[in-house]
Design an enzyme around this catalytic site. Structure first.
Site, PDB file in Angstrom:
ATOM      1  N   LYS A 228      17.302  23.850   2.159  1.00  0.00           N
ATOM      2  CA  LYS A 228      16.044  24.599   2.211  1.00  0.00           C
ATOM      3  C   LYS A 228      16.065  25.819   1.290  1.00  0.00           C
ATOM      4  CE  LYS A 228      14.110  23.235   6.652  1.00  0.00           C
ATOM      5  NZ  LYS A 228      13.672  23.659   8.004  1.00  0.00           N
ATOM      6  N   ARG A 262      20.360  18.456  11.469  1.00  0.00           N
ATOM      7  CA  ARG A 262      19.424  17.558  10.779  1.00  0.00           C
ATOM      8  C   ARG A 262      19.654  17.737   9.281  1.00  0.00           C
ATOM      9  NH1 ARG A 262      14.373  17.885   8.364  1.00  0.00           N
ATOM     10  NH2 ARG A 262      13.065  16.014   8.593  1.00  0.00           N
TER      11      ARG A 262
END
Length: 300
Positions: A228, A262
């Site tokens: 991210k 995740r």
């Protein structure tokens, strides 16, 4: 403190021995932020599903609507069409692997569970508070969000992700929402602090610095930080260069109580879980030895 929960998947209990788990990302989209996660054809879906399992992933998380900033808001029908292809293929290739569906739409959740037996619903909207544009998704009626009512009806574990910017607001929101879910009969709830959703770069790292406080809720914690912008905006580069930073944040998260990671890069995450687990096991063994030595001294 590490939360090693008990969850029920397909009527089978997963307990302390099964955690932490690695969830591999499979994006049935043309525009997810990390190009390496995008799959669209049946062959690509099959290849990615098999790779996740071969590298040690225990859950396949399938998404068909990109929630990246600036992502195209596809219709519910398009999301369902993409998911049907992906779910059919994953169920054929990996029938025993747990399947999570990443959606904020209650009817998409219903289709995924009723038609394909999806095992979890992964909702990034905190029950409908927000969507990719940080605005309400629908006008809610009644005392409970529509998604909460839907997962109660479906009887599957639910991943509740927070879009709140601070730990204090997050804990207040989670307390209320978990209570609502329990009132509806939802037993298996996983919380996700929602790194990158509704938070500045600084707020992401402030949350990471005190993430162990989320364990006060006594629920399994999912962490989704893989590649991210909170990583590459700090270190430079882009999503393609953020694997090392991702591994660092995964390690910190495991130390602070994460139960599920995740990820895009399954092999690296599984190795991280293994190494942190080995450190913990040896530390526990040493503490037990010291305890036994202390007891022996007391008995002399």
């Amino acid at each position: 403190m590490n939360v090693f929960p008990t969850l029920s998947f397909r009527g089978k209990l997963a307990d302390a021995a099964d955690f932490p788990l690695v969830m591999g990302i499979l994006n049935a989209t043309p525009d997810s932020f990390y190009i390496g996660s995008r799959v669209q054809t049946e062959a690509e879906v099959a290849r990615r599903a098999n790779q996740i399992v071969e590298e040690g992933g225990r859950i396949i998380d399938i998404g068909a609507f990109s929630t990246r900033p600036g992502g195209v808001q596809v219709s519910q029908e398009e999301e369902m069409e993409r998911l049907r292809l992906a779910l059919k293929t994953v169920r054929r290739e990996q029938p025993e692997t747990l399947v999570s569906v990443d959606t904020f739409r209650p009817e998409v959740a219903r289709m995924s569970v009723e038609e394909f037996g999806a095992d979890l619903i992964n909702d990034v909207s905190e029950g409908g508070i927000t969507g990719i544009a940080n605005v309400p998704l629908e006008e809610e009626t009644g005392d409970y969000p529509t998604m909460f009512r839907m997962v109660a009806r479906l009887g599957v574990p639910y991943i509740l992700m927070s879009v709140q910017p601070t730990l204090r607001k997050m804990l207040i929101g989670f307390a209320k929402e978990v209570q609502q879910l329990h009132e509806l009969g939802v037993k298996d709830i996983i919380i996700d602090p929602g790194y990158g959703f509704g938070k500045t770069l600084e707020q992401n790292y402030q949350l990471l610095s005190e993430a162990e406080k989320l364990t006060v809720l006594g629920l399994p914690i999912l962490v989704g930080v893989s590649r991210k912008s909170m990583i590459y905006k700090q270190t430079g580069g882009d999503a393609t260069t953020a694997l090392n930073g991702t591994t660092v944040v995964h390690t910190i998260s495991l130390m602070k109580g994460a139960s599920i990671l995740r990820v895009h890069d399954v092999k690296e995450a599984v190795e991280t879980v293994e190494l942190v687990g080995k450190m913990r096991a040896e530390g526990e063994k040493k503490r037990e030895e010291m305890h036994c030595e202390s007891k022996d001294k007391d008995n002399r």
